[in-house]
Design a protein around this motif. Structure first.
Motif, PDB file in Angstrom:
ATOM      1  N   PHE A  36       0.766  -1.173   0.058  1.00 21.28           N
ATOM      2  CA  PHE A  36      -0.073  -0.110   0.034  1.00 21.28           C
ATOM      3  C   PHE A  36       0.879   1.318  -0.054  1.00 21.28           C
ATOM      4  N   THR A  37       1.973   1.168  -0.941  1.00 22.24           N
ATOM      5  CA  THR A  37       3.021   2.474  -0.991  1.00 22.24           C
ATOM      6  C   THR A  37       1.968   3.567  -1.547  1.00 22.24           C
ATOM      7  N   THR A  38       2.714   4.626  -0.998  1.00 22.70           N
ATOM      8  CA  THR A  38       2.280   6.060  -1.687  1.00 22.70           C
ATOM      9  C   THR A  38       3.534   6.545  -2.488  1.00 22.70           C
ATOM     10  N   ALA A  39       3.206   7.385  -3.556  1.00 25.96           N
ATOM     11  CA  ALA A  39       4.007   7.817  -4.421  1.00 25.96           C
ATOM     12  C   ALA A  39       3.733   9.187  -4.579  1.00 25.96           C
ATOM     13  N   GLU A  40       4.604  10.100  -5.496  1.00 33.55           N
ATOM     14  CA  GLU A  40       4.108  11.579  -5.884  1.00 33.55           C
ATOM     15  C   GLU A  40       4.118  11.564  -7.293  1.00 33.55           C
ATOM     16  N   ALA A  41       4.580  10.762  -8.066  1.00 34.30           N
ATOM     17  CA  ALA A  41       4.390  10.949  -9.444  1.00 34.30           C
ATOM     18  C   ALA A  41       4.328   9.766 -10.333  1.00 34.30           C
ATOM     19  N   MET A  42       3.863   9.840 -11.513  1.00 36.65           N
ATOM     20  CA  MET A  42       4.131   8.428 -12.550  1.00 36.65           C
ATOM     21  C   MET A  42       4.136   9.084 -13.911  1.00 36.65           C
ATOM     22  N   ALA A  43       4.470   8.323 -14.655  1.00 36.39           N
ATOM     23  CA  ALA A  43       4.928   8.250 -16.051  1.00 36.39           C
ATOM     24  C   ALA A  43       4.253   7.437 -16.819  1.00 36.39           C
ATOM     25  N   ILE A  44       3.556   7.812 -17.791  1.00 35.04           N
ATOM     26  CA  ILE A  44       2.612   6.913 -18.845  1.00 35.04           C
ATOM     27  C   ILE A  44       2.946   7.150 -20.148  1.00 35.04           C
ATOM     28  N   LYS A  45       2.983   5.796 -20.677  1.00 35.60           N
ATOM     29  CA  LYS A  45       3.156   5.906 -22.315  1.00 35.60           C
ATOM     30  C   LYS A  45       2.258   4.958 -22.930  1.00 35.60           C
ATOM     31  N   ASP A  46       1.557   4.996 -24.095  1.00 28.08           N
ATOM     32  CA  ASP A  46       1.046   3.999 -24.776  1.00 28.08           C
ATOM     33  C   ASP A  46      -0.149   3.251 -23.876  1.00 28.08           C
ATOM     34  N   GLY A  47      -0.687   4.029 -22.961  1.00 22.87           N
ATOM     35  CA  GLY A  47      -1.698   3.453 -22.305  1.00 22.87           C
ATOM     36  C   GLY A  47      -1.217   2.620 -20.933  1.00 22.87           C
ATOM     37  N   LEU A  48      -0.134   2.693 -20.779  1.00 21.00           N
ATOM     38  CA  LEU A  48       0.454   1.797 -19.616  1.00 21.00           C
ATOM     39  C   LEU A  48       1.618   2.811 -18.779  1.00 21.00           C
ATOM     40  N   ILE A  49       1.708   2.203 -17.608  1.00 22.54           N
ATOM     41  CA  ILE A  49       2.620   2.905 -16.439  1.00 22.54           C
ATOM     42  C   ILE A  49       3.971   2.545 -16.802  1.00 22.54           C
ATOM     43  N   LEU A  50       4.801   3.733 -17.120  1.00 22.08           N
ATOM     44  CA  LEU A  50       6.152   3.470 -17.188  1.00 22.08           C
ATOM     45  C   LEU A  50       6.844   3.258 -15.702  1.00 22.08           C
ATOM     46  N   ALA A 490     -10.508 -10.991  -8.397  1.00 19.89           N
ATOM     47  CA  ALA A 490     -11.739 -11.739  -8.591  1.00 19.89           C
ATOM     48  C   ALA A 490     -12.020 -11.952  -9.943  1.00 19.89           C
ATOM     49  N   SER A 491     -11.573 -11.352 -10.911  1.00 23.02           N
ATOM     50  CA  SER A 491     -11.846 -11.436 -12.381  1.00 23.02           C
ATOM     51  C   SER A 491     -10.482 -11.661 -13.064  1.00 23.02           C
ATOM     52  N   PHE A 492      -9.432 -12.272 -12.383  1.00 26.64           N
ATOM     53  CA  PHE A 492      -8.151 -12.624 -13.235  1.00 26.64           C
ATOM     54  C   PHE A 492      -7.528 -11.622 -13.912  1.00 26.64           C
ATOM     55  N   MET A 493      -7.562 -10.304 -13.410  1.00 26.09           N
ATOM     56  CA  MET A 493      -7.002  -9.172 -14.035  1.00 26.09           C
ATOM     57  C   MET A 493      -6.015  -8.297 -13.435  1.00 26.09           C
ATOM     58  N   GLU A 494      -5.706  -8.923 -12.039  1.00 27.47           N
ATOM     59  CA  GLU A 494      -4.733  -8.323 -11.093  1.00 27.47           C
ATOM     60  C   GLU A 494      -3.404  -7.969 -11.646  1.00 27.47           C
ATOM     61  N   LYS A 495      -2.956  -8.579 -12.839  1.00 28.01           N
ATOM     62  CA  LYS A 495      -1.669  -8.271 -13.383  1.00 28.01           C
ATOM     63  C   LYS A 495      -1.853  -7.047 -14.604  1.00 28.01           C
ATOM     64  N   GLU A 496      -3.026  -6.726 -14.795  1.00 25.73           N
ATOM     65  CA  GLU A 496      -3.217  -5.584 -15.912  1.00 25.73           C
ATOM     66  C   GLU A 496      -3.893  -4.476 -15.047  1.00 25.73           C
ATOM     67  N   ILE A 497      -4.884  -4.385 -14.141  1.00 22.79           N
ATOM     68  CA  ILE A 497      -5.253  -3.307 -13.516  1.00 22.79           C
ATOM     69  C   ILE A 497      -5.448  -3.438 -12.057  1.00 22.79           C
ATOM     70  N   GLY A 498      -5.861  -2.534 -11.292  1.00 28.26           N
ATOM     71  CA  GLY A 498      -6.174  -2.642  -9.817  1.00 28.26           C
ATOM     72  C   GLY A 498      -4.898  -2.028  -8.992  1.00 28.26           C
ATOM     73  N   SER A 499      -4.125  -1.760  -9.640  1.00 25.84           N
ATOM     74  CA  SER A 499      -3.179  -0.870  -8.729  1.00 25.84           C
ATOM     75  C   SER A 499      -2.388  -0.249  -9.777  1.00 25.84           C
ATOM     76  N   LEU A 500      -1.503   0.831  -9.334  1.00 21.87           N
ATOM     77  CA  LEU A 500      -0.708   1.774 -10.113  1.00 21.87           C
ATOM     78  C   LEU A 500       0.844   1.307 -10.038  1.00 21.87           C
ATOM     79  N   GLU A 501       1.063   0.497 -10.803  1.00 22.73           N
ATOM     80  CA  GLU A 501       2.422  -0.430 -10.901  1.00 22.73           C
ATOM     81  C   GLU A 501       3.016  -0.168 -12.203  1.00 22.73           C
ATOM     82  N   LYS A 502       4.128  -0.288 -12.322  1.00 22.67           N
ATOM     83  CA  LYS A 502       5.019  -0.286 -13.542  1.00 22.67           C
ATOM     84  C   LYS A 502       4.358  -1.598 -14.409  1.00 22.67           C
ATOM     85  N   GLY A 503       3.971  -1.242 -15.874  1.00 25.82           N
ATOM     86  CA  GLY A 503       3.682  -2.238 -16.834  1.00 25.82           C
ATOM     87  C   GLY A 503       2.141  -2.585 -16.795  1.00 25.82           C
ATOM     88  N   LYS A 504       1.412  -1.716 -15.841  1.00 28.77           N
ATOM     89  CA  LYS A 504      -0.161  -1.946 -15.567  1.00 28.77           C
ATOM     90  C   LYS A 504      -0.789  -0.831 -16.528  1.00 28.77           C
TER      91      LYS A 504
END
Length: 541
Positions: A36-50, A490-504
């Motif tokens: 449950f980390t907090t951050a200050e900034a994020m970069a995004i490219k092609d719809g994904l979090i860098l 619950a919908s088998f999508m935790e590797k794609e969505i649900g959190s703000l992490e690199k590659g999601k």
């Protein structure tokens, strides 16, 4: 010369690799990662979090033509509704709104006003009435509808979708007569005459008479639904119980760029759906995932269609009923256990939950990752909670059901049995995680009401003063997880969505107040100021 070329290519590649489409900075970003980390900034490219990190890290490493200074606002992953009816909600926006009516007379008046405003409509449909809000709490009769609409069919769905009232014209078109019986349903009569009230499976013949929607109708419904969802910060919806024709319409509109909402779809328990999908397996695109099968074990507590182990406290001769023969659930589980499809069964009463949990345990055979679900898991016998953990069964719950039902739930269940109802904390403890939803349009679409009901256990009126059965309240972090990463899982999508992490996927929202810090009495005042899906802004206040 060759050295200079290589050097230039290196710098161009390096610059290109550090080029982002969008940078969010100066924010309080709740990543909802494992810690449950907090951050200050994020970069995004092609719809994904860098990358997600500090302001200095992101702004120094990445360049972008578009930067958003969040000015200290809270940023959360896009909210995910783990149990709703997206298509049904869209449809309801173009029907008579009967939510909140305080008498049957008020309900009828709304129907008449709607019919007067839409004289070209042949079928009059509405949704949202609840006899538990009315004096006497009794089911209505269709006498007034028959007088007002002798030549137009009218059918009005109860708030929970598990009962309807139809006028005589609609009953005649469906061929429904007094004295008929139906498995998993009840055709109500009074002094031998049809009242128009049809519980659970009994209304299927009426709805079968309504013409199928056109593509233009789907566009109208789904775009209206999407607009409202994005305004609430919802970026993914689990739609529970669709026909394959609905799925085909959704897929077409998404591919044509006319629908941007991400949807996880559970197909309804219907032979035509099985013929269409089971041989091919789950279907997945960037925005659509069809992998679940929605099954109904029983009805709803409000209409006394929930199947209980012992009689209703306010109706001693009645225990409710299962909607299908027990063998149906057993054989279906046997078939689905050999596929990649997820069995997701609506179960409200303690008897229905026990039946389905025992069947699940029979075929799942202990811990597993098939993620079969019990939708609602509303009333659980104390001896049966352990059956969730034994076979890794997911309890998928909707917190606002508790705060809607609390006014009369004890009347139905009695003071002892109600303690095992809406028991979110006990259910969470079974597997260590729990997905949360709203069940809209049964309940309000607002995820902030979900948050309030889960954490504070109060309704929008602030009732009850000390919360409803607070021993089963969830923490703020648990609730946020239930509305994001656990809903994705619950919908088998935790590797794609649900959190703000690199590659999601870059699905996220801005809030004008922080849900992790806002005072309980201010939770419903929190507003979404912007919603992003795939890095693109889809809503702005």
């Amino acid at each position: 010369m060759r050295y200079l070329y290589i050097l230039m290519l290196f710098f161009v590649t390096a610059c290109s690799n550090n080029k982002a489409d969008l940078i969010i900075h100066n924010a309080v970003i709740y990543t909802v990662d494992s810690t449950f980390t907090t951050a200050e900034a994020m970069a995004i490219k092609d719809g994904l979090i860098l990358e997600v990190g500090s302001n200095d890290e992101i702004l120094k490493k990445y360049k972008s033509d578009e930067k958003v200074d969040a000015a200290g606002q809270a940023v959360y992953p896009g909210l995910i509704d783990a149990h709703a009816h997206f298509v049904g909600y869209g449809r309801s926006l173009f029907q008579v709104d009967l939510f909140g009516t305080n008498t049957w007379e008020e309900t009828v008046a709304r129907v008449k006003a709607f019919a007067d405003e839409h004289p070209d409509l042949y079928w009059i449909q509405g949704r949202g009435w609840d006899q538990n809000r009315w004096p006497g709490k009794n089911f209505p009769t269709n006498e007034e509808l028959n007088k007002l609409f002798p030549d137009k069919p009218v059918v009005l769905t109860r708030v929970d979708g598990h009962a309807s009232i139809a006028n005589q014209k609609a009953l005649d078109l469906a061929g429904i007569k007094a004295g008929q019986t139906i498995v998993g349903g009840s055709i109500e009569v009074k002094h031998g005459v049809l009242t128009g009230v049809l519980i659970d499976n009994a209304d299927n013949k009426v709805y079968a008479q309504i013409p199928a929607p056109t593509k233009e109708t789907y566009v109208q419904w789904l775009q209206a639904a999407e607009k409202n969802c994005f305004a609430q910060g919802l970026t993914t919806i689990t739609d529970c119980g669709l026909h394959y024709t609905d799925v085909e319409a959704i897929d077409t509109l998404q591919k044509e760029g006319k629908l941007n909402m991400r949807l996880y779809v559970m197909l309804s328990d219907d032979a035509s759906n099985y013929e269409k999908f089971l041989p091919k397996g789950p279907y997945k695109t960037d925005k659509l995932y069809v992998k679940g099968i929605k099954v109904y074990a029983d009805g709803a507590l409000g209409s006394r269609g929930a199947c209980l182990l012992k009689h209703y406290s306010d109706r001693p001769d009645w225990t409710g009923f299962l909607l299908r023969n027990k063998n149906h659930y057993d054989s279906l589980a046997g078939v689905l256990s050999k596929t990649d499809f997820q069995m997701c069964t609506h179960a409200i009463g303690d008897s229905a939950n026990r039946e389905i949990l025992n069947i699940y345990n029979k075929y799942l055979g202990g811990k597993n990752d098939k993620r079969w679900r019990i939708e609602h898991a509303q009333v659980i016998h104390p001896d049966d909670f352990k059956l969730f953990a034994a076979a890794s069964v997911i309890p998928s719950v909707q917190p606002t059901h508790g705060t809607s039902d609390m006014y009369w739930a004890e009347d139905r269940l009695g003071p002892d049995r109600v303690k095992g109802a809406y028991a979110f904390k006990q259910l969470l403890q079974q597997n260590g995680w729990i997905p949360l939803g709203t069940d809209f349009p049964v309940e309000d679409i607002s995820p902030f009401k979900t948050f309030l009901a889960a954490v504070v256990r109060k309704d929008a009126k602030g009732f009850p003063e000390n919360g409803f059965q607070m021993e089963n309240a969830l923490t703020r972090e648990e609730t946020i997880r239930g509305m994001t990463i656990w809903a994705a899982k619950a919908s088998f999508m935790e590797k794609e969505i649900g959190s703000l992490e690199k590659g999601k996927k870059a699905d996220f929202i801005f809030l004008d107040n922080d849900l992790m810090k806002v005072a309980p009495e201010k939770i419903l005042d929190v507003k979404v100021t912007a919603t992003y899906s795939g890095g693109k802004k889809v809503y702005s206040k």
